[in-house]
Design a protein around this motif. Structure first.
Motif, short mmCIF file in Angstrom:
data_model
loop_
_atom_site.label_atom_id
_atom_site.label_comp_id
_atom_site.label_asym_id
_atom_site.label_seq_id
_atom_site.Cartn_x
_atom_site.Cartn_y
_atom_site.Cartn_z
N GLN A 2 0.83 -1.19 0.00
CA GLN A 2 0.00 0.00 0.00
C GLN A 2 0.87 1.25 0.00
OE1 GLN A 2 -2.77 -0.20 3.27
NE2 GLN A 2 -4.25 -1.35 2.08
N PRO A 3 0.39 2.34 -0.58
CA PRO A 3 1.19 3.55 -0.60
C PRO A 3 1.23 4.21 0.77
CG PRO A 3 -1.00 3.99 -1.45
CD PRO A 3 -0.91 2.49 -1.25
N LYS A 4 2.24 5.00 0.99
CA LYS A 4 2.26 5.91 2.13
C LYS A 4 1.45 7.14 1.74
CE LYS A 4 4.97 3.67 5.01
NZ LYS A 4 4.50 3.20 6.34
N ILE A 5 0.68 7.65 2.67
CA ILE A 5 -0.16 8.82 2.41
C ILE A 5 0.31 9.98 3.28
CG2 ILE A 5 -2.50 9.75 2.47
CD1 ILE A 5 -3.55 6.93 2.00
N PHE A 6 0.69 11.07 2.64
CA PHE A 6 1.12 12.29 3.33
C PHE A 6 0.03 13.34 3.16
CE2 PHE A 6 6.05 11.76 2.88
CZ PHE A 6 5.98 10.56 3.56
N ALA A 7 -0.48 13.87 4.26
CA ALA A 7 -1.48 14.93 4.21
C ALA A 7 -0.84 16.24 4.66
CB ALA A 7 -2.67 14.60 5.10
N PHE A 8 -0.85 17.23 3.79
CA PHE A 8 -0.36 18.57 4.13
C PHE A 8 -1.56 19.41 4.56
CE2 PHE A 8 3.21 16.89 2.02
CZ PHE A 8 4.32 17.68 2.29
N LEU A 110 -7.86 5.17 -2.43
CA LEU A 110 -6.51 5.48 -2.89
C LEU A 110 -5.50 4.41 -2.48
CD1 LEU A 110 -6.50 9.26 -1.86
CD2 LEU A 110 -6.82 8.35 -4.18
N GLU A 111 -5.82 3.63 -1.45
CA GLU A 111 -4.86 2.69 -0.90
C GLU A 111 -4.52 1.56 -1.86
OE1 GLU A 111 -6.03 3.31 3.84
OE2 GLU A 111 -6.72 1.52 2.75
N ASN A 112 -5.44 1.22 -2.74
CA ASN A 112 -5.21 0.10 -3.66
C ASN A 112 -5.27 0.52 -5.12
OD1 ASN A 112 -5.09 -2.06 -1.59
ND2 ASN A 112 -7.22 -1.47 -1.24
N LEU A 113 -5.07 1.79 -5.37
CA LEU A 113 -5.15 2.30 -6.73
C LEU A 113 -3.88 1.95 -7.49
CD1 LEU A 113 -6.90 3.95 -8.64
CD2 LEU A 113 -5.75 6.01 -7.82
N ASP A 114 -4.05 1.36 -8.66
CA ASP A 114 -2.92 0.93 -9.49
C ASP A 114 -2.53 2.04 -10.45
OD1 ASP A 114 -1.31 -0.38 -11.62
OD2 ASP A 114 -1.86 -2.21 -10.55
N SER A 115 -1.25 2.31 -10.54
CA SER A 115 -0.75 3.37 -11.41
C SER A 115 -0.61 2.92 -12.86
CB SER A 115 0.62 3.85 -10.92
OG SER A 115 1.60 2.84 -11.12
N TYR A 120 0.83 2.89 -6.24
CA TYR A 120 1.65 4.07 -5.99
C TYR A 120 2.49 3.86 -4.73
CZ TYR A 120 -1.07 6.50 -9.52
OH TYR A 120 -1.65 6.87 -10.70
N HIS A 121 3.67 4.45 -4.73
CA HIS A 121 4.49 4.44 -3.52
C HIS A 121 4.04 5.52 -2.55
CE1 HIS A 121 7.54 2.84 -6.58
NE2 HIS A 121 7.35 1.85 -5.74
N LEU A 122 3.64 6.66 -3.10
CA LEU A 122 3.31 7.82 -2.26
C LEU A 122 2.09 8.54 -2.81
CD1 LEU A 122 4.07 9.84 0.03
CD2 LEU A 122 5.47 11.05 -1.65
N VAL A 123 1.17 8.86 -1.90
CA VAL A 123 0.03 9.73 -2.22
C VAL A 123 0.18 10.99 -1.38
CG1 VAL A 123 -2.48 10.01 -2.12
CG2 VAL A 123 -1.50 7.78 -2.74
N VAL A 124 0.20 12.14 -2.04
CA VAL A 124 0.33 13.43 -1.37
C VAL A 124 -1.01 14.15 -1.46
CG1 VAL A 124 1.50 15.67 -1.33
CG2 VAL A 124 2.78 13.60 -1.96
N ILE A 125 -1.59 14.51 -0.31
CA ILE A 125 -2.89 15.17 -0.28
C ILE A 125 -2.71 16.62 0.16
CG2 ILE A 125 -5.21 15.16 0.67
CD1 ILE A 125 -4.96 12.19 1.16
#
Length: 286
Positions: A2-8, A110-115, A120-125
């Motif tokens: 699963q990707p890491k998710i960063f929320a700004f 977003l956790e299982n979305l295929d690129s 994805y390695h990283l999701v930036v929100i």
């Protein structure tokens, strides 16, 4: 994987949240990570930076809103400016601000979305500044909450409240969530700014990133040219500080080498002999 998710996210506007979120995605993409950027701010500032189109977000079709509709395909686009994938904002995003649980379910897609090349390695929100569903729900699914602050009275207003909310309301529901505070837009010639920055380090030593990013016009100039600040900066120390800040945040994001399902297995020294034995065995089967 699963990707890491960063929320700004910050409840105060004008702290450079979108600029820093975009730089995070640029750096990860440059380092070879598969990156997906999510613009949840209905003003669409990040969408503008990623596309160069200031009116791109004036629609409800093919936007991040589609996450809220399980029967719809997620409309991932690729930034023509920076090359990583993104879901664009919509000026109508405030329609989803009534249901927290629904928003959390939407973002979990977003956790299982295929690129197309794997997850994805990283999701930036990029979250909106208002403390609404679109700011809180991302924190419920994120691995890292990055709080950009400016070292002045207005910029730090609400920081204590935001940290308390993180620790006492978000963390019990999402124990994996980590917190980092990034001092941004520090004015080099302002003793008051430097004093506030020092106080922040003293009060939040476990959460403050060691790098302090100065206020520079080159930041906006670089993004308008499709370049991160460290590629246009004329100040070597600041160039390093910007690069190291995002490199440090990226350190915990796994790549394909960390995924046993994707990792290449070294070829055994007797590979040809093994292959010959397999072919011989297959030839003997009637």
């Amino acid at each position: 994987m699963q990707p890491k998710i960063f929320a700004f996210a910050n409840q105060k506007g004008g702290v450079g949240k979108t600029t820093l979120a975009v730089h995070m995605a640029i750096h990860a993409h440059t380092m070879g990570y598969r990156v997906l950027f999510i613009d949840l701010d209905q003003q669409g500032s990040a969408t503008f930076l990623l596309t160069g189109d200031g009116d791109r977000h004036q629609t409800e079709e093919g936007t991040v809103l589609d996450l809220w509709y399980p029967d719809r395909k997620i409309p991932v686009q690729t930034s023509p400016v920076f090359g990583f994938d993104f879901l664009q904002a919509s000026a109508a995003l405030d329609v989803v601000d009534d249901e927290m649980d629904t928003a959390i379910l939407a973002l979990r897609r977003l956790e299982n979305l295929d690129s197309g090349q794997g997850n994805y390695h990283l999701v930036v929100i990029d979250c909106p500044p208002a403390p609404n569903v679109r700011q809180i729900a991302p924190l419920m699914v994120a691995d890292l909450h990055v709080i950009p602050v400016t070292p002045d009275a207005l910029g730090t207003q609400g920081l204590v409240s935001l940290v308390q909310t993180n620790l006492h309301q978000i963390r019990p529901a999402n124990p994996k969530l980590q917190l980092k505070v990034l001092i941004n837009r520090l004015k080099a010639n302002s003793p008051k700014n430097h004093a506030v920055a020092k106080e922040l380090v003293e009060h939040f030593p476990d959460w403050i990133l060691p790098q302090q990013l100065f206020e520079r016009e080159d930041v906006r100039t670089g993004l308008r040219r499709g370049l991160p600040y460290w590629e246009v900066c004329r100040d070597t120390a600041q160039q390093d500080a910007w690069y190291q800040a995002f490199d440090g945040l990226l350190a915990g994001v796994p790549d394909d080498d960390d995924d046993p399902d994707l990792r290449e297995i070294p070829e055994p020294e007797d590979a040809e002999e093994i292959l010959a034995q397999q072919e011989q065995a297959e030839g003997g089967v009637s």
